[in-house]
Design a protein around this motif. Sequence first.
Motif: not given
Length: 490
Positions: A7-12, A31-37
Amino acid sequence: MSATGTGQDTTGRGRVVVIGAGIAGLAAAHRLLERGARVTVLEAADRVGGKLLPGEIAGVRVDLGAESMLARRPEGVALARAVGLADALQPPATATASIWTRGALRPMPKGHVMGVPGTAAALAGVLSDEGLARIGRDAELPRTETGEDVAVGAYVAARLGREVVDRLVEPLLGGVYAGDAYRISMRSAVPQLFEAAQAHTSLTEAVRGIQARAAAAQAAGPVFMGLRGGVGRLPLAVAESVRARGGEILTGTPVAELRREARGGWRVAAGDRVLHADAVVLATPAPVTAALLAAESPRAAAELRAVEYASMALITLAYRTADTAALPQGSGFLVPPVDGRTIKASTFASRKWGWIAEEDPDVTVVRTSVGRYAETEILDREDADLVRLSRHDLREATGLDAAPLRTRVTRWTDGLPQYPVGHHARVRRLREHVAALPGLAVCGAAYDGVGVPACVAGAHAAVDQLRGDLGAVRELTAHPVQSPHGGAGE
């Protein structure tokens, strides 16, 4: 349940490795970079873009792969705008196409859904009198069950007769999938038709219902969109944006091994590099994805190995405009396999895309395509033979007999995944297996649609999955993105 199992966000946080730099992989990275990855993209080829390939012939820029994207779906056009290509978006200059059948170029019928008409009159001129009469029997026939899935060709032939399939449905579907209408899944390839067929006994009535809903929605704007300079510019612009945001893209870097680590996350071995990632997006063709998942998910790998592909070739010819008076008006034409021709389509690229004509009015560019599912002999021919055969068919169809200034042959070996009956069920099973692997998602043309918007939508759904949100993945699995034909061509 989340896709990661936690249930955790692994992209940020941490690093995400995207394997594959076609438009799906690049869209996922964006999209991943937009999410802070922190993102690293690994690509085996020496360039990005996959089936989107910009090129040049006789000094004029052209596409050597896909040339347009569906604009009625927002994902492709939105991505182009997001990476600075808004001013380059351009609809076709003409959408008037023909079909070369029964010995003549005939206007492409209106009022159909992927070749399936709402009335017999819609196909007048393309079908024989017997074929038109057979359509009229549809209203009298008992219900034809679709079950969980059915082949487009088999269902349409049962309702309307084989001539509708052979003369129109087959060339339209072939233009998208290079496949066989009698094998292609209606549920995956023409989902709106599948849903309508389940609600109606008469197929023509179902089509009229689709058309009425479309008219009520009053969709505005062009159906398809290209880019000035070619759709092949899109992956280059996305890659530039990825790098500008701090993402790393490594080409010529095939991944040899993908393994889960005991402490969590993934170990990615590529050449002499070993990367440790919190999450991985696999945006590679099905056979490559199968090999990478063989150790961690044999069941997912088995589903992927069952995905078949078709190969094709594009023949691009540049003529002196003064020598092309024989070319008819319009964007090009499709060719039904039943007519026994070599080419399956031709696009009058300089007519279809105003920017090509503007680059050099004295040069006219024409494309042809060859190759369908399980058709290998033609693709074994030398480039010169493919040019000769294309010129022969162009002469037979249009009267164009001039010698081209330049020619280019671009081969797409195993370029188009096939969507046979049961494809949706295979994708569902595959995603269930993938969801059991924390921090892993898949996307690309092998799953939910072969067009640019489908690949971008799948990439965004994969990123959502890594964040613990399966909503978009479930929606795509249930409702694939239809890839209707963008006029005569590929």
